[in-house]
Enzyme design. Structure first.
Site, PDB file in Angstrom:
ATOM      1  CG  ASP A 162     -40.859 -22.482  -7.816  1.00 31.27           C
ATOM      2  OD1 ASP A 162     -40.981 -21.262  -7.633  1.00 31.27           O
ATOM      3  OD2 ASP A 162     -41.008 -23.321  -6.909  1.00 31.27           O
ATOM      4  CG  ASP A 220     -44.245 -20.308  -1.447  1.00 32.37           C
ATOM      5  OD1 ASP A 220     -44.314 -19.772  -2.578  1.00 32.37           O
ATOM      6  OD2 ASP A 220     -43.513 -21.268  -1.177  1.00 32.37           O
TER       7      ASP A 220
HETATM    8  C1  GLA Z   1     -41.624 -22.382  -4.135  1.00 33.32           C
HETATM    9  C2  GLA Z   1     -43.041 -22.301  -4.699  1.00 33.32           C
HETATM   10  C3  GLA Z   1     -43.938 -23.260  -3.928  1.00 33.32           C
HETATM   11  C4  GLA Z   1     -43.389 -24.675  -4.002  1.00 33.32           C
HETATM   12  C5  GLA Z   1     -41.959 -24.712  -3.506  1.00 33.32           C
HETATM   13  C6  GLA Z   1     -41.285 -26.053  -3.766  1.00 33.32           C
HETATM   14  O1  GLA Z   1     -41.552 -21.898  -2.834  1.00 33.32           O
HETATM   15  O2  GLA Z   1     -43.532 -20.995  -4.640  1.00 33.32           O
HETATM   16  O3  GLA Z   1     -45.261 -23.211  -4.430  1.00 33.32           O
HETATM   17  O4  GLA Z   1     -43.466 -25.129  -5.339  1.00 33.32           O
HETATM   18  O5  GLA Z   1     -41.158 -23.722  -4.156  1.00 33.32           O
HETATM   19  O6  GLA Z   1     -39.964 -26.095  -3.321  1.00 33.32           O
END
Ligand code: GLA
Length: 395
Positions: A162, A220
């Site tokens: 990430d 996301d």
């Molecule tokens: C980010 C990523 C997500 C998930 C969250 C976890 O937002 O883009 O896919 O992994 O972190 O905290």
């Protein structure tokens, strides 16, 4: 000879023969088709239900529901698996409440089912979830080699990496450091970059020195039609940057989570499949409803995603919110998706020329009805709001 040495020897041989090999994914010696599997995030986020019992139960369901047979392979865990602190030697350790048996034992269980196991970290000082004192769990920045060694020692097959708390350090530098560490770890670990498309990873992440297996192209996803539509539009125009072993990732599937209709989930799955996106199930398979499972198990649609030619479908038109995507297949056929983004039904008439095919007589397989019909390659259909039809058109 280790796999990595074998890979190097093969590379030298190919160099001598003048063959240009597709660059392999970070520590992987063979470039792969889009990864298929599960990740808990869309279903649980950081809630307590995310624990080793759940993940073992998901692995069991992969087998009993036929998902493994359909090609789903990875069982991946997301943020919140780790403990708040590294151990006294600076190593990552699992949260003892959620994963009391440890990560290696969980990986062994998943491997015993013939599946692969994936883990999560962030290319920052800590991960994204600000559960406690507004800070995440320990991140990989500056700990790449040590963490990659931990992953290898736990028999991890996949790393989602990430982008939170990255201290504004150059993304290519941060992701290269982990890619190198994975390559040096002595284990093949699929490298899934989760950089949200912030630094146009499609321009660099698939190539040396990173050679990621996939890179997120967007922020996301959430379990709404509006979110799915927005992400689809951002990702569909990036087809030219995907290649065998190096895929655009528009985030994980929401199919089954309840925020969209079955028609919308069918569109979601169709579009992700024809865009050669990773197909990572994001719903709790222990509770999945039959209609959602049927979508995820559609082998005709999965075959489009997993076609060995490995070409992401190209959008040839989006006029009036009718999206037409065409994907060449290894056997010479073409997969086509026609998606109506509008809130009203539309009469759609896609000609054979619109698809870039020559006039002729074709077999048109409807990939949702699973029926074959003779046709001239054109598609005439009344498309319900938010619906997608998919065909495989063969001479
Ligand atoms: C980010 C990523 C997500 C998930 C969250 C976890 O937002 O883009 O896919 O992994 O972190 O905290």
């Amino acid at each position: 000879m280790t796999t990595l040495l074998r890979g190097a020897a093969l590379g030298m041989l190919m160099g001598v023969l003048g063959v240009v090999a597709a660059p392999a994914n970070a520590a992987q010696s063979t470039p792969a088709l889009p990864q298929m599997g599960f990740n808990n995030w869309n279903s649980t986020h950081c809630r307590d239900e995310f624990n080793e019992d759940m993940i073992r139960g998901i692995a069991d369901k992969f087998v009993s529901l036929g998902l493994k047979d359909a090609g789903y392979q990875y069982v991946n865990i997301d943020d919140c698996w780790a403990n708040w602190q590294r151990d006294k030697d600076g190593h990552l350790q699992p949260n003892p409440k959620r994963f009391p048996s440890g990560i290696k034992a969980l990986a062994a269980y998943i491997h015993s089912k013939g599946l692969k196991f994936g883990l999560y970290s962030s290319a920052g000082t800590s991960t994204c979830e600000p559960l406690k004192e507004n800070r995440g769990f320990p991140g990989g920045l500056g700990h790449e080699k040590d963490d990659a060694k931990s992953f290898a020692s736990w028999d991890v097959d996949y790393l989602k990496y990430d982008n939170c708390n990255n201290q504004k350090i150059d993304a290519k530098k941060r992701y290269t450091a982990m890619a190198d560490a994975l390559r040096e770890s002595g284990r093949e670990i699929f490298f899934s970059m989760c950089e949200w498309g912030e630094n146009k990873p499609w321009l660099w992440a698939g190539k040396a020195p990173v050679e990621a297996g996939s890179w997120r192209t967007t922020g996301d996803i959430t379990d709404t039609y509006a979110s799915m539509l927005k992400i689809f539009k951002q990702n569909v125009v990036l087809d030219q940057y995907a290649s065998m072993g190096h895929w655009n990732d528009p985030d994980m599937l929401e199919v089954g989570n309840g925020g969209m209709t079955d028609v919308e989930y069918q569109s979601h799955f169709s579009l992700w499949s024809i865009m050669n996106s990773p197909l990572l199930i994001g719903t709790d398979l222990r509770k999945i409803k039959p209609d959602a499972l049927k979508i995820l198990l559609n082998k005709d649609v999965i075959a489009v995603n997993q076609d060995p030619l490995g070409v992401q479908g190209k959008q040839v038109s989006d006029a009036g919110g009718i999206h037409v995507i065409v994907k060449p297949m290894k056997d010479g056929s073409h997969a086509v998706a026609v998606f109506n983004e509008n809130d009203a039904a539309k009469d759609v008439n896609v000609t054979v020329a619109d698809l870039g095919l020559k006039a002729g007589s074709y077999t048109m397989r409807d990939l949702w009805a699973h029926t074959d019909a003779k046709g001239d390659g054109s598609i005439k259909v009344n498309l319900a709001p938010h619906a997608t039809v998919m065909y495989r058109i063969s001479e």
